[in-house]
Write an enzyme that holds these catalytic residues in place. Structure first.
Site, PDB file in Angstrom:
ATOM      1  N   GLY A  10       0.817  -1.214   0.000  1.00  0.00           N
ATOM      2  CA  GLY A  10       0.000   0.000   0.000  1.00  0.00           C
ATOM      3  C   GLY A  10       0.847   1.259   0.000  1.00  0.00           C
ATOM      4  O   GLY A  10       2.085   1.211  -0.117  1.00  0.00           O
ATOM      5  N   TYR A  11       0.162   2.376   0.132  1.00  0.00           N
ATOM      6  CA  TYR A  11       0.822   3.685  -0.011  1.00  0.00           C
ATOM      7  C   TYR A  11       1.937   3.874   1.033  1.00  0.00           C
ATOM      8  O   TYR A  11       3.111   4.040   0.667  1.00  0.00           O
ATOM      9  CB  TYR A  11      -0.257   4.766   0.105  1.00  0.00           C
ATOM     10  N   SER A  34      -6.196  -5.920  -1.595  1.00  0.00           N
ATOM     11  CA  SER A  34      -7.568  -5.393  -1.608  1.00  0.00           C
ATOM     12  C   SER A  34      -7.567  -3.913  -1.957  1.00  0.00           C
ATOM     13  O   SER A  34      -8.564  -3.381  -2.427  1.00  0.00           O
ATOM     14  CB  SER A  34      -8.247  -5.625  -0.251  1.00  0.00           C
ATOM     15  N   SER A 124      -3.888   6.704  13.925  1.00  0.00           N
ATOM     16  CA  SER A 124      -4.242   7.895  13.154  1.00  0.00           C
ATOM     17  C   SER A 124      -4.630   9.021  14.087  1.00  0.00           C
ATOM     18  O   SER A 124      -5.184   8.778  15.167  1.00  0.00           O
ATOM     19  CB  SER A 124      -5.430   7.534  12.256  1.00  0.00           C
ATOM     20  N   TYR A 148     -14.501   3.878  10.710  1.00  0.00           N
ATOM     21  CA  TYR A 148     -13.055   3.753  10.490  1.00  0.00           C
ATOM     22  C   TYR A 148     -12.295   4.242  11.722  1.00  0.00           C
ATOM     23  O   TYR A 148     -11.391   3.570  12.218  1.00  0.00           O
ATOM     24  CB  TYR A 148     -12.624   4.556   9.240  1.00  0.00           C
ATOM     25  N   LYS A 152      -9.673   2.319  14.754  1.00  0.00           N
ATOM     26  CA  LYS A 152      -8.340   2.708  15.254  1.00  0.00           C
ATOM     27  C   LYS A 152      -8.368   2.814  16.784  1.00  0.00           C
ATOM     28  O   LYS A 152      -7.441   2.343  17.457  1.00  0.00           O
ATOM     29  CB  LYS A 152      -7.883   4.022  14.623  1.00  0.00           C
TER      30      LYS A 152
HETATM   31  P1  NAD Z   1      -3.390   1.536   1.701  1.00  0.00           P
HETATM   32  O1  NAD Z   1      -4.786   1.113   1.478  1.00  0.00           O
HETATM   33  O2  NAD Z   1      -2.646   2.132   0.571  1.00  0.00           O
HETATM   34  O3  NAD Z   1      -2.513   0.326   2.296  1.00  0.00           O
HETATM   35  C1  NAD Z   1      -3.085  -0.695   3.068  1.00  0.00           C
HETATM   36  C2  NAD Z   1      -2.650  -2.022   2.450  1.00  0.00           C
HETATM   37  O4  NAD Z   1      -3.163  -3.084   3.262  1.00  0.00           O
HETATM   38  C3  NAD Z   1      -3.183  -2.222   1.027  1.00  0.00           C
HETATM   39  O5  NAD Z   1      -2.123  -2.638   0.206  1.00  0.00           O
HETATM   40  C4  NAD Z   1      -4.236  -3.320   1.191  1.00  0.00           C
HETATM   41  O6  NAD Z   1      -4.311  -4.138   0.026  1.00  0.00           O
HETATM   42  C5  NAD Z   1      -3.726  -4.067   2.403  1.00  0.00           C
HETATM   43  N1  NAD Z   1      -4.746  -4.753   3.215  1.00  0.00           N
HETATM   44  C6  NAD Z   1      -5.889  -4.245   3.732  1.00  0.00           C
HETATM   45  N2  NAD Z   1      -6.508  -5.182   4.481  1.00  0.00           N
HETATM   46  C7  NAD Z   1      -5.736  -6.307   4.429  1.00  0.00           C
HETATM   47  C8  NAD Z   1      -5.842  -7.601   5.000  1.00  0.00           C
HETATM   48  N3  NAD Z   1      -6.868  -7.951   5.779  1.00  0.00           N
HETATM   49  N4  NAD Z   1      -4.844  -8.496   4.736  1.00  0.00           N
HETATM   50  C9  NAD Z   1      -3.796  -8.167   3.955  1.00  0.00           C
HETATM   51  N5  NAD Z   1      -3.644  -6.951   3.392  1.00  0.00           N
HETATM   52  C10 NAD Z   1      -4.608  -6.038   3.634  1.00  0.00           C
HETATM   53  O7  NAD Z   1      -3.402   2.565   2.958  1.00  0.00           O
HETATM   54  P2  NAD Z   1      -2.254   3.493   3.526  1.00  0.00           P
HETATM   55  O8  NAD Z   1      -2.630   4.897   3.253  1.00  0.00           O
HETATM   56  O9  NAD Z   1      -0.928   2.995   3.119  1.00  0.00           O
HETATM   57  O10 NAD Z   1      -2.472   3.254   5.074  1.00  0.00           O
HETATM   58  C11 NAD Z   1      -1.718   2.300   5.809  1.00  0.00           C
HETATM   59  C12 NAD Z   1      -2.189   2.297   7.246  1.00  0.00           C
HETATM   60  O11 NAD Z   1      -2.064   3.612   7.787  1.00  0.00           O
HETATM   61  C13 NAD Z   1      -3.648   1.907   7.452  1.00  0.00           C
HETATM   62  O12 NAD Z   1      -3.756   1.163   8.629  1.00  0.00           O
HETATM   63  C14 NAD Z   1      -4.349   3.237   7.594  1.00  0.00           C
HETATM   64  O13 NAD Z   1      -5.531   3.127   8.338  1.00  0.00           O
HETATM   65  C15 NAD Z   1      -3.302   4.027   8.349  1.00  0.00           C
HETATM   66  N6  NAD Z   1      -3.422   5.482   8.170  1.00  0.00           N
HETATM   67  C16 NAD Z   1      -3.461   6.017   6.915  1.00  0.00           C
HETATM   68  C17 NAD Z   1      -3.594   7.394   6.763  1.00  0.00           C
HETATM   69  C18 NAD Z   1      -3.684   8.017   5.400  1.00  0.00           C
HETATM   70  O14 NAD Z   1      -4.195   9.124   5.285  1.00  0.00           O
HETATM   71  N7  NAD Z   1      -3.202   7.378   4.339  1.00  0.00           N
HETATM   72  C19 NAD Z   1      -3.664   8.216   7.896  1.00  0.00           C
HETATM   73  C20 NAD Z   1      -3.602   7.631   9.168  1.00  0.00           C
HETATM   74  C21 NAD Z   1      -3.489   6.255   9.286  1.00  0.00           C
HETATM   75  C1  WQD Z   2      -7.971  17.601   4.109  1.00  0.00           C
HETATM   76  C2  WQD Z   2      -8.650  18.965   3.980  1.00  0.00           C
HETATM   77  C3  WQD Z   2     -11.033  18.835   3.678  1.00  0.00           C
HETATM   78  C4  WQD Z   2     -10.864  16.867  -0.242  1.00  0.00           C
HETATM   79  C5  WQD Z   2      -8.656  12.008   6.361  1.00  0.00           C
HETATM   80  C6  WQD Z   2      -9.272  11.045   7.347  1.00  0.00           C
HETATM   81  C7  WQD Z   2      -8.307  10.754   8.462  1.00  0.00           C
HETATM   82  C8  WQD Z   2      -6.942  10.311   7.942  1.00  0.00           C
HETATM   83  C9  WQD Z   2      -6.441  11.176   6.825  1.00  0.00           C
HETATM   84  C10 WQD Z   2      -6.677   7.930   8.084  1.00  0.00           C
HETATM   85  C11 WQD Z   2      -9.962  19.077   4.760  1.00  0.00           C
HETATM   86  C12 WQD Z   2     -10.376  19.421   2.442  1.00  0.00           C
HETATM   87  C13 WQD Z   2     -10.550  17.471   0.961  1.00  0.00           C
HETATM   88  C14 WQD Z   2     -11.457  17.664  -1.274  1.00  0.00           C
HETATM   89  C15 WQD Z   2     -11.339  19.569   0.188  1.00  0.00           C
HETATM   90  N1  WQD Z   2      -6.977   8.983   7.406  1.00  0.00           N
HETATM   91  N2  WQD Z   2     -10.773  18.800   1.173  1.00  0.00           N
HETATM   92  N3  WQD Z   2     -11.673  18.990  -1.001  1.00  0.00           N
HETATM   93  O1  WQD Z   2     -10.169  14.783   6.314  1.00  0.00           O
HETATM   94  O2  WQD Z   2      -8.008  15.627   7.329  1.00  0.00           O
HETATM   95  O3  WQD Z   2      -8.318  13.224   7.034  1.00  0.00           O
HETATM   96  O4  WQD Z   2      -7.457  11.415   5.847  1.00  0.00           O
HETATM   97  O5  WQD Z   2      -6.526   7.778   9.245  1.00  0.00           O
HETATM   98  O6  WQD Z   2      -8.902   9.778   9.262  1.00  0.00           O
HETATM   99  O7  WQD Z   2     -10.457  11.625   7.877  1.00  0.00           O
HETATM  100  O8  WQD Z   2      -7.962  14.612   5.040  1.00  0.00           O
HETATM  101  O9  WQD Z   2      -7.283  14.969   2.700  1.00  0.00           O
HETATM  102  O10 WQD Z   2      -9.667  14.282   3.188  1.00  0.00           O
HETATM  103  O11 WQD Z   2      -8.908  16.565   3.794  1.00  0.00           O
HETATM  104  O12 WQD Z   2     -11.561  20.793   0.376  1.00  0.00           O
HETATM  105  O13 WQD Z   2     -11.788  17.176  -2.354  1.00  0.00           O
HETATM  106  O14 WQD Z   2      -8.999  19.179   2.601  1.00  0.00           O
HETATM  107  O15 WQD Z   2     -12.245  19.481   3.949  1.00  0.00           O
HETATM  108  O16 WQD Z   2     -10.054  20.398   5.234  1.00  0.00           O
HETATM  109  P1  WQD Z   2      -8.720  14.640   6.474  1.00  0.00           P
HETATM  110  P2  WQD Z   2      -8.460  15.032   3.605  1.00  0.00           P
END
Ligand code: NAD
Ligand code: WQD
Length: 338
Positions: A10-11, A34, A124, A148, A152
């Site tokens: 993933g990312y 997924s 998160s 979601y 967490k």
């Molecule tokens: P992502 O979806 O790109 O990566 C998650 C990966 O996990 C994917 O490759 C997916 O295929 C895999 N996956 C999901 N469920 C699985 C399962 N049951 N078994 C095996 N593989 C599985 O997401 P990301 O942005 O890289 O996020 C990674 C982690 O960080 C997540 O736990 C997410 O909740 C957390 N997180 C992300 C953000 C964000 O904004 N990107 C912010 C805070 C926390």
């Molecule tokens: C950032 C800002 C929007 C999209 C989310 C999840 C959080 C975490 C990270 C995992 C806000 C504004 C957004 C658009 C916009 N994920 N916006 N137009 O909401 O801070 O956090 O991702 O844990 O749980 O809630 O991030 O990038 O969606 O928004 O104006 O098309 O951009 O209102 O102010 P957010 P975001």
């Protein structure tokens, strides 16, 4: 260390795997794809400079995970695997609870069974809930506003309880703020499978011409320019935070640690739009629309604890975040090859 990375395709996982491997760790990945593509792993191996062993299954499958743990003799798990789309979690809460709780339960259960002591968990800033004061410190109470976010909060609780019963465990809960950007090579990056929910990938798709314009969700917040303020953190800084956390928990005896990973700086939606226009040299048309339900005015970290205890701090600027996102977006306008 021998490190198992769940969700490593993933990312955030892909960037962290590259850094772990380059730092000399022996890394294996498990991902069910997924929300990612196998072609991402080929590029991860290319950037890591070696083949990263990969298994493809749902980590909630205790049998298969146990078999992998038994064979792997891991020292640590970095656990990213989870579903992460807030809106989808409201529509499919049961799938979110099953996947995000089931995965962590299987991970911690098999770690205990096969004596794997160190766990770094992706939490998160969403666990600070709706009305948290900024900058946010790790001591704030946790809550959530959507399924979601609750997964967490619940995952954190599961791990707090696990370390009490299994004192050999060493757990880091990393609370990420808003991860953006990509590897400076432009080879790996964020590849949303659908219309992006998050601001940065949406902006990038507008700039590259895949979408017509950005909707700015509200300009009447109590912030300097009225738009939402967030703590954007470069994914390379975030990945480095995982290596620092792994080093720290393997060298100290504290069973459970919580660290914010953010920059401590807030950036508004319009500031990010203009920074992206400068980085890309392209206009980003936008329209102000209603607020998005559930959004808060401002969210940014107090990163002091991570600086003090991990010796880690985010070093990359908003300009770096936009330039690296743009490089990835331009080189891969449609994301990873299928
Ligand atoms: P992502 O979806 O790109 O990566 C998650 C990966 O996990 C994917 O490759 C997916 O295929 C895999 N996956 C999901 N469920 C699985 C399962 N049951 N078994 C095996 N593989 C599985 O997401 P990301 O942005 O890289 O996020 C990674 C982690 O960080 C997540 O736990 C997410 O909740 C957390 N997180 C992300 C953000 C964000 O904004 N990107 C912010 C805070 C926390
Ligand atoms: C950032 C800002 C929007 C999209 C989310 C999840 C959080 C975490 C990270 C995992 C806000 C504004 C957004 C658009 C916009 N994920 N916006 N137009 O909401 O801070 O956090 O991702 O844990 O749980 O809630 O991030 O990038 O969606 O928004 O104006 O098309 O951009 O209102 O102010 P957010 P975001």
């Amino acid at each position: 260390m021998r490190v198992l990375v769940t969700g490593g395709a993933g990312y955030i996982g892909s960037h962290t795997v590259v850094q772990l491997a380059r730092a000399g760790h022996e890394v294996s990945v498990v991902d069910d794809f997924s929300n990612s593509r196998p072609s991402a792993m080929a590029r991860v191996s290319e950037l890591a400079g070696r083949d990263i062993p990969l298994e493809s299954f749902d980590v909630g499958d205790v049998e298969r995970l146990g078999d992998l743990m038994d064979r792997g003799r891991f020292d640590a798990v970095v656990h990213f695997a989870a579903y992460k789309a807030v809106g989808e979690s409201v529509e499919r809460p049961i799938a979110y609870y099953r996947n995000n709780l089931g995965a962590t339960l299987a991970v911690v259960e098999t770690m205990v069974r096969y004596a794997v002591p160190h766990l770094v968990f992706s939490s998160s800033a969403t666990v600070y809930g709706a009305d948290a004061p900024v900058p946010m410190t790790e001591q704030l109470p946790t809550s959530a506003t959507n399924p979601y976010g609750w997964t967490k909060v619940m995952n954190e609780q599961i791990l707090r309880d696990a370390v009490v019963a299994h004192p050999e465990l060493r757990v880091a809960l990393l609370r990420y703020f808003n991860p953006v950007g990509s590897h400076p090579s432009g080879r790996i990056g964020e590849d949303p499978s659908d219309v992006p929910n998050n601001l940065m990938p949406y902006l990038a798709q507008v700039a590259v011409g895949r979408r017509e314009k950005l909707s700015v969700f509200g300009d009447d917040y109590d912030t300097p320019d009225g738009t939402g303020v967030r703590d954007y953190i470069h994914v390379e800084d975030l990945a480095a935070g995982h290596l620092a956390a792994l080093d720290r928990i393997s060298a100290h005896d504290r069973p459970l640690s919580v660290w914010n990973l953010g920059t401590g700086r807030g950036t508004s939606v319009l500031e990010l739009v203009h920074a992206f226009e400068r980085a890309s040299g392209r206009p980003v048309p936008y329209e102000v629309v209603d607020r998005r339900p559930g959004d808060v005015a401002a969210s940014y970290a107090d990163p002091t604890l991570a600086e003090r205890e991990l010796g880690w701090r985010a070093t990359r600027s908003v300009e770096d975040m936009c330039a690296d996102t743009w490089r990835w977006q331009q080189a891969n306008p449609d994301g990873y090859p299928v």
